[in-house]
Write an enzyme that holds these catalytic residues in place. Sequence first.
Site, PDB file in Angstrom:
ATOM      1  N   HIS A 244      87.338  55.221 166.411  1.00  0.00           N
ATOM      2  CA  HIS A 244      86.313  54.183 166.317  1.00  0.00           C
ATOM      3  C   HIS A 244      86.880  52.968 165.601  1.00  0.00           C
ATOM      4  O   HIS A 244      87.721  53.072 164.716  1.00  0.00           O
ATOM      5  CB  HIS A 244      85.051  54.682 165.602  1.00  0.00           C
ATOM      6  CG  HIS A 244      85.306  55.338 164.288  1.00  0.00           C
ATOM      7  ND1 HIS A 244      85.756  56.636 164.186  1.00  0.00           N
ATOM      8  CD2 HIS A 244      85.163  54.889 163.012  1.00  0.00           C
ATOM      9  CE1 HIS A 244      85.885  56.954 162.904  1.00  0.00           C
ATOM     10  NE2 HIS A 244      85.539  55.906 162.171  1.00  0.00           N
ATOM     11  N   ILE A 245      86.363  51.826 166.005  1.00  0.00           N
ATOM     12  CA  ILE A 245      86.697  50.557 165.352  1.00  0.00           C
ATOM     13  C   ILE A 245      85.477  50.121 164.560  1.00  0.00           C
ATOM     14  O   ILE A 245      84.382  49.954 165.121  1.00  0.00           O
ATOM     15  CB  ILE A 245      87.063  49.471 166.379  1.00  0.00           C
ATOM     16  CG1 ILE A 245      88.249  49.912 167.244  1.00  0.00           C
ATOM     17  CG2 ILE A 245      87.370  48.146 165.667  1.00  0.00           C
ATOM     18  CD1 ILE A 245      88.598  48.914 168.355  1.00  0.00           C
ATOM     19  N   HIS A 246      85.655  49.963 163.240  1.00  0.00           N
ATOM     20  CA  HIS A 246      84.598  49.353 162.427  1.00  0.00           C
ATOM     21  C   HIS A 246      84.616  47.857 162.712  1.00  0.00           C
ATOM     22  O   HIS A 246      85.670  47.209 162.675  1.00  0.00           O
ATOM     23  CB  HIS A 246      84.865  49.572 160.933  1.00  0.00           C
ATOM     24  CG  HIS A 246      84.774  50.987 160.476  1.00  0.00           C
ATOM     25  ND1 HIS A 246      83.636  51.516 159.915  1.00  0.00           N
ATOM     26  CD2 HIS A 246      85.683  51.988 160.492  1.00  0.00           C
ATOM     27  CE1 HIS A 246      83.855  52.786 159.601  1.00  0.00           C
ATOM     28  NE2 HIS A 246      85.091  53.098 159.934  1.00  0.00           N
TER      29      HIS A 246
ATOM     30  N   GLN B   7      89.399  58.255 157.204  1.00  0.00           N
ATOM     31  CA  GLN B   7      88.688  58.670 158.426  1.00  0.00           C
ATOM     32  C   GLN B   7      87.882  59.934 158.149  1.00  0.00           C
ATOM     33  O   GLN B   7      88.397  60.917 157.593  1.00  0.00           O
ATOM     34  CB  GLN B   7      89.680  58.923 159.573  1.00  0.00           C
ATOM     35  CG  GLN B   7      88.968  59.217 160.889  1.00  0.00           C
ATOM     36  CD  GLN B   7      89.919  59.366 162.078  1.00  0.00           C
ATOM     37  OE1 GLN B   7      91.146  59.338 161.919  1.00  0.00           O
ATOM     38  NE2 GLN B   7      89.348  59.535 163.258  1.00  0.00           N
TER      39      GLN B   7
HETATM   40  P1  5GP Z   1      85.316  56.649 159.169  1.00  0.00           P
HETATM   41  O1  5GP Z   1      85.123  56.988 157.715  1.00  0.00           O
HETATM   42  O2  5GP Z   1      85.614  57.897 159.980  1.00  0.00           O
HETATM   43  O3  5GP Z   1      86.287  55.559 159.445  1.00  0.00           O
HETATM   44  O4  5GP Z   1      83.933  56.069 159.667  1.00  0.00           O
HETATM   45  C1  5GP Z   1      82.871  56.865 160.037  1.00  0.00           C
HETATM   46  C2  5GP Z   1      81.644  56.009 159.958  1.00  0.00           C
HETATM   47  O5  5GP Z   1      80.610  56.675 160.648  1.00  0.00           O
HETATM   48  C3  5GP Z   1      81.131  55.756 158.542  1.00  0.00           C
HETATM   49  O6  5GP Z   1      81.121  54.359 158.276  1.00  0.00           O
HETATM   50  C4  5GP Z   1      79.740  56.348 158.542  1.00  0.00           C
HETATM   51  O7  5GP Z   1      78.815  55.593 157.808  1.00  0.00           O
HETATM   52  C5  5GP Z   1      79.398  56.398 160.015  1.00  0.00           C
HETATM   53  N1  5GP Z   1      78.500  57.470 160.386  1.00  0.00           N
HETATM   54  C6  5GP Z   1      78.586  58.769 159.988  1.00  0.00           C
HETATM   55  N2  5GP Z   1      77.602  59.493 160.563  1.00  0.00           N
HETATM   56  C7  5GP Z   1      76.888  58.629 161.333  1.00  0.00           C
HETATM   57  C8  5GP Z   1      75.752  58.797 162.174  1.00  0.00           C
HETATM   58  O8  5GP Z   1      75.194  59.887 162.344  1.00  0.00           O
HETATM   59  N3  5GP Z   1      75.279  57.682 162.807  1.00  0.00           N
HETATM   60  C9  5GP Z   1      75.887  56.464 162.662  1.00  0.00           C
HETATM   61  N4  5GP Z   1      75.338  55.452 163.325  1.00  0.00           N
HETATM   62  N5  5GP Z   1      76.968  56.278 161.872  1.00  0.00           N
HETATM   63  C10 5GP Z   1      77.461  57.344 161.221  1.00  0.00           C
END
Ligand code: 5GP
Length: 113
Positions: free
Chosen positions: A99-101, A93
Amino acid sequence: MTETLFSKIINREIPADIVYEDDECLCFKDVNPQAPVHYLLIPKKPIDRLTSAMPDDQYMLGYLLLKAKQIMADAGHGDAFRLVINNGPGAGQTVFHLHIHMLAGRAMGWPPG
Ligand code: 5GP
Protein backbone atom coordinates in the site's frame (compact mmCIF):
# COMPACT_ATOMS: atom_id res chain seq x y z
CA MET A 1 -0.37 -14.63 -0.04
CA THR A 2 -2.69 -15.07 2.95
CA GLU A 3 -5.80 -12.92 3.19
CA THR A 4 -5.24 -9.55 4.84
CA LEU A 5 -7.44 -6.74 6.08
CA PHE A 6 -6.94 -5.02 2.75
CA SER A 7 -8.01 -7.98 0.62
CA LYS A 8 -11.13 -8.08 2.82
CA ILE A 9 -11.71 -4.41 2.00
CA ILE A 10 -11.29 -5.19 -1.73
CA ASN A 11 -13.81 -8.03 -1.39
CA ARG A 12 -16.21 -5.86 0.65
CA GLU A 13 -15.97 -8.24 3.60
CA ILE A 14 -15.14 -5.28 5.84
CA PRO A 15 -16.20 -1.70 5.24
CA ALA A 16 -13.98 1.20 4.21
CA ASP A 17 -14.49 4.76 3.10
CA ILE A 18 -13.60 4.26 -0.57
CA VAL A 19 -12.26 7.23 -2.52
CA TYR A 20 -11.46 5.63 -5.88
CA GLU A 21 -11.62 2.21 -7.50
CA ASP A 22 -10.84 0.67 -10.88
CA ASP A 23 -9.77 -2.74 -12.19
CA GLU A 24 -6.19 -2.29 -10.97
CA CYS A 25 -6.44 -0.55 -7.64
CA LEU A 26 -8.49 0.63 -4.70
CA CYS A 27 -8.05 3.83 -2.69
CA PHE A 28 -9.67 4.35 0.71
CA LYS A 29 -9.30 6.55 3.78
CA ASP A 30 -6.91 5.38 6.49
CA VAL A 31 -8.84 4.51 9.64
CA ASN A 32 -6.18 6.29 11.77
CA PRO A 33 -5.32 9.39 9.72
CA GLN A 34 -1.94 11.06 10.23
CA ALA A 35 -2.88 14.14 8.18
CA PRO A 36 -6.10 15.89 7.17
CA VAL A 37 -5.96 13.78 4.00
CA HIS A 38 -4.62 10.26 4.55
CA TYR A 39 -5.58 7.73 1.91
CA LEU A 40 -4.23 4.26 1.25
CA LEU A 41 -3.77 3.16 -2.36
CA ILE A 42 -3.49 -0.58 -2.94
CA PRO A 43 -3.16 -2.81 -5.98
CA LYS A 44 -5.91 -5.39 -6.36
CA LYS A 45 -3.17 -7.89 -7.16
CA PRO A 46 -2.18 -9.48 -3.84
CA ILE A 47 1.45 -8.64 -3.19
CA ASP A 48 2.66 -8.43 0.38
CA ARG A 49 5.30 -5.71 0.11
CA LEU A 50 7.41 -3.81 -2.37
CA THR A 51 10.29 -6.27 -1.88
CA SER A 52 8.09 -8.98 -3.41
CA ALA A 53 7.51 -7.01 -6.62
CA MET A 54 8.88 -8.66 -9.76
CA PRO A 55 9.75 -7.22 -13.18
CA ASP A 56 6.26 -8.02 -14.46
CA ASP A 57 4.85 -5.73 -11.73
CA GLN A 58 6.47 -2.72 -13.41
CA TYR A 59 3.24 -1.60 -15.08
CA MET A 60 1.21 -1.95 -11.87
CA LEU A 61 3.75 0.02 -9.83
CA GLY A 62 3.89 2.85 -12.35
CA TYR A 63 0.11 2.81 -12.59
CA LEU A 64 -0.21 3.29 -8.83
CA LEU A 65 2.09 6.33 -8.84
CA LEU A 66 0.25 8.01 -11.69
CA LYS A 67 -3.09 7.20 -10.04
CA ALA A 68 -1.85 8.66 -6.74
CA LYS A 69 -1.00 11.88 -8.55
CA GLN A 70 -4.47 12.02 -10.07
CA ILE A 71 -6.28 11.23 -6.81
CA MET A 72 -4.35 13.91 -4.93
CA ALA A 73 -5.09 16.45 -7.67
CA ASP A 74 -8.79 15.53 -7.57
CA ALA A 75 -8.71 16.03 -3.79
CA GLY A 76 -7.32 19.55 -4.30
CA HIS A 77 -3.80 18.68 -3.13
CA GLY A 78 -2.01 18.18 -6.44
CA ASP A 79 0.81 20.54 -5.53
CA ALA A 80 1.74 19.28 -2.05
CA PHE A 81 1.41 15.70 -0.93
CA ARG A 82 3.59 12.92 0.42
CA LEU A 83 3.60 9.27 -0.63
CA VAL A 84 5.01 6.67 1.77
CA ILE A 85 5.57 2.93 1.40
CA ASN A 86 6.55 1.13 4.60
CA ASN A 87 8.40 -2.01 3.47
CA GLY A 88 8.71 -4.65 6.20
CA PRO A 89 8.11 -4.58 9.95
CA GLY A 90 11.37 -2.73 10.59
CA ALA A 91 10.04 0.16 8.51
CA GLY A 92 6.67 0.18 10.25
CA GLN A 93 4.66 -2.03 7.89
CA THR A 94 1.76 -3.61 9.78
CA VAL A 95 -0.56 -4.74 6.97
CA PHE A 96 1.07 -7.10 4.51
CA HIS A 97 -0.67 -6.07 1.33
CA LEU A 98 1.39 -3.48 -0.57
CA HIS A 99 0.00 0.00 0.00
CA ILE A 100 0.98 3.59 -0.63
CA HIS A 101 0.15 6.08 2.11
CA MET A 102 -1.05 9.33 0.53
CA LEU A 103 -0.79 12.27 2.91
CA ALA A 104 -1.74 15.90 2.41
CA GLY A 105 -3.34 18.90 4.04
CA ARG A 106 -0.63 19.88 6.52
CA ALA A 107 3.04 20.85 6.52
CA MET A 108 5.30 17.80 6.24
CA GLY A 109 8.47 17.59 8.30
CA TRP A 110 11.74 16.01 7.25
CA PRO A 111 13.28 13.64 8.13
CA PRO A 112 10.19 11.48 8.57
CA GLY A 113 9.83 9.62 11.85
P1 5GP B 1 1.41 0.26 7.49
O1 5GP B 1 1.72 0.47 8.95
O2 5GP B 1 1.30 -1.21 7.16
O3 5GP B 1 2.30 0.99 6.55
O4 5GP B 1 -0.01 0.91 7.25
C1 5GP B 1 -1.19 0.27 7.55
C2 5GP B 1 -2.24 1.33 7.67
O5 5GP B 1 -3.50 0.70 7.62
C3 5GP B 1 -2.20 2.13 8.97
O6 5GP B 1 -2.01 3.51 8.68
C4 5GP B 1 -3.54 1.87 9.61
O7 5GP B 1 -4.09 2.99 10.24
C5 5GP B 1 -4.39 1.41 8.44
N1 5GP B 1 -5.44 0.48 8.79
C6 5GP B 1 -5.32 -0.61 9.60
N2 5GP B 1 -6.50 -1.27 9.66
C7 5GP B 1 -7.37 -0.58 8.88
C8 5GP B 1 -8.74 -0.78 8.55
O8 5GP B 1 -9.40 -1.73 8.98
N3 5GP B 1 -9.32 0.14 7.72
C9 5GP B 1 -8.60 1.18 7.20
N4 5GP B 1 -9.27 2.01 6.40
N5 5GP B 1 -7.30 1.40 7.50
C10 5GP B 1 -6.69 0.53 8.32
